[in-house]
Scaffold this active site. Sequence first.
Site, PDB file in Angstrom:
ATOM      1  N   GLU A   1       0.816  -1.220   0.000  1.00  0.00           N
ATOM      2  CA  GLU A   1       0.000   0.000   0.000  1.00  0.00           C
ATOM      3  C   GLU A   1       0.849   1.269   0.000  1.00  0.00           C
ATOM      4  OE1 GLU A   1      -4.519  -0.611   1.773  1.00  0.00           O
ATOM      5  OE2 GLU A   1      -3.029   0.225   3.102  1.00  0.00           O
TER       6      GLU A   1
ATOM      7  N   LYS B   1     -13.510   0.358  -4.303  1.00  0.00           N
ATOM      8  CA  LYS B   1     -14.621   0.803  -3.440  1.00  0.00           C
ATOM      9  C   LYS B   1     -15.687   1.509  -4.260  1.00  0.00           C
ATOM     10  CE  LYS B   1     -12.243   1.434   0.986  1.00  0.00           C
ATOM     11  NZ  LYS B   1     -11.737   2.438   1.915  1.00  0.00           N
TER      12      LYS B   1
ATOM     13  N   HIS C   1       9.147 -26.945   0.484  1.00  0.00           N
ATOM     14  CA  HIS C   1       8.592 -28.106  -0.214  1.00  0.00           C
ATOM     15  C   HIS C   1       7.501 -27.693  -1.192  1.00  0.00           C
ATOM     16  CE1 HIS C   1      10.777 -30.834   2.479  1.00  0.00           C
ATOM     17  NE2 HIS C   1      10.687 -29.782   3.290  1.00  0.00           N
TER      18      HIS C   1
HETATM   19  O1  PA5 Z   1      -3.300   1.251   6.020  1.00  0.00           O
HETATM   20  C1  PA5 Z   1      -4.381   1.762   5.736  1.00  0.00           C
HETATM   21  O2  PA5 Z   1      -4.533   2.995   5.768  1.00  0.00           O
HETATM   22  C2  PA5 Z   1      -5.574   0.912   5.347  1.00  0.00           C
HETATM   23  O3  PA5 Z   1      -5.208  -0.416   5.264  1.00  0.00           O
HETATM   24  C3  PA5 Z   1      -6.684   1.061   6.381  1.00  0.00           C
HETATM   25  O4  PA5 Z   1      -6.190   0.737   7.636  1.00  0.00           O
HETATM   26  C4  PA5 Z   1      -7.875   0.157   6.044  1.00  0.00           C
HETATM   27  O5  PA5 Z   1      -8.356   0.475   4.750  1.00  0.00           O
HETATM   28  C5  PA5 Z   1      -8.991   0.339   7.058  1.00  0.00           C
HETATM   29  O6  PA5 Z   1      -9.417   1.659   7.122  1.00  0.00           O
HETATM   30  P1  PA5 Z   1     -10.247   2.220   8.348  1.00  0.00           P
HETATM   31  O7  PA5 Z   1      -9.365   2.118   9.554  1.00  0.00           O
HETATM   32  O8  PA5 Z   1     -10.570   3.619   7.996  1.00  0.00           O
HETATM   33  O9  PA5 Z   1     -11.470   1.346   8.500  1.00  0.00           O
END
Ligand code: PA5
Length: 384
Positions: free
Chosen positions: A264, A374, A285
């Site tokens: 990310e 999304k 393995h």
């Molecule tokens: O690292 C990040 O920013 C994302 O993985 C969020 O943690 C994830 O999308 C969850 O978002 P939220 O905490 O707003 O529910």
Amino acid sequence: MIDVNFETKVNEARAKELIGLIKADPMGGWANLPLEIDQKELARIKKAAEKIRSESEVLVCIGIGGSYLGHRAIIEALGEKDIDIIYAGNSLSHRELDKSLAAIEGKDFSVNVISKSGTTLEPAIAFNAFKEKLIEKYGESEAFKRIYATTDATHGTLHDEAVEKGYKRFVVPDNIGGRYSVFSAVGLLPLAAAGIDIDALLSGAYEMAKSLDESDPKFAKNPILKYAFMRHDLGERGYDTEVFASFEPATMYFNEWLKQLFGESEGKNGQGIWPASVVYSTDLHSLGQFMQDGRRNLWETIIDFPTDDLNSKVVEAVKKAHSAGGIPVLSLDVPSYDEYGFGELIYFFEMACAISAKLFGVNPFDQPGVEAYKSELKKLMEVQ
Ligand code: PA5
């Protein structure tokens, strides 16, 4: 302290510039977090954790991505004590949800719902299901006392509901994003409730953060910098996949946290290294064949915890065989397999990842790509 088994040229001036930019970034609050722990907040977290432990056999941790992978990684690796921790709201599978609901049948439980935005679909659905169960079992007023909401300080659906119903609230600071939030209440509350020594965890993180001292004559030798510059160098030389390798099956979720952190943070604008993972000797393995002899576009980063004699011989054998097979093998020596060691590791990777993303010219702290699916999902749901 964590050490690395390779040498690489660190551009000291560039490293200082990037660390400065990271710390000054509006989302860079995590970088100094272990050095500036708010003791009052820490005491609140410990108190809430004690309450959870005293009245519950199970704690349900609801959250997805950065709102759950960090604490799950540590709890899976070190194990919970005198309480079961289960996880929900990290997929949209009704089978998984049913499984987690079945796990609290006949048991006393509490819920820690974690969502910075307070609007994410997966945790919202799971939270509604567990809230219903709490109300059914304890009645509304007692049920609400068993809900711990970790969310934005002032905004969002979850924040507003928590204020209205009087849930105990913990804050995800504005300047810290999900995947960098392990040392905030996001990680610390479930960890403390699981019986993990969060002081030891934070002291590992503290030592690692303190080691990045720009006035230290050995600054350019810091393992965080060596690793960050090495992976950028490998990326520039055409190695587009990093395989994190561990020899401890219980660190599988640590690998998941790593993949999220790097994927990310770095994978944007056509850039980044694909983060993959293996757990040995199990995967020797299966994927071991590819590692030894497949397409040579990858390198291996071994997370080397102290281990027993036999497992350490496997580590040595893998290093030799895979190097001979023509892939770069980097090794990180972690001082201990405990809270302190994981504290060091998490800070090590957070900072290395942010520096590495900056070296690739991308913003480590946003995730515009996550929004694309999304909005497609939203369109499909509106059609129904
Ligand atoms: O690292 C990040 O920013 C994302 O993985 C969020 O943690 C994830 O999308 C969850 O978002 P939220 O905490 O707003 O529910």
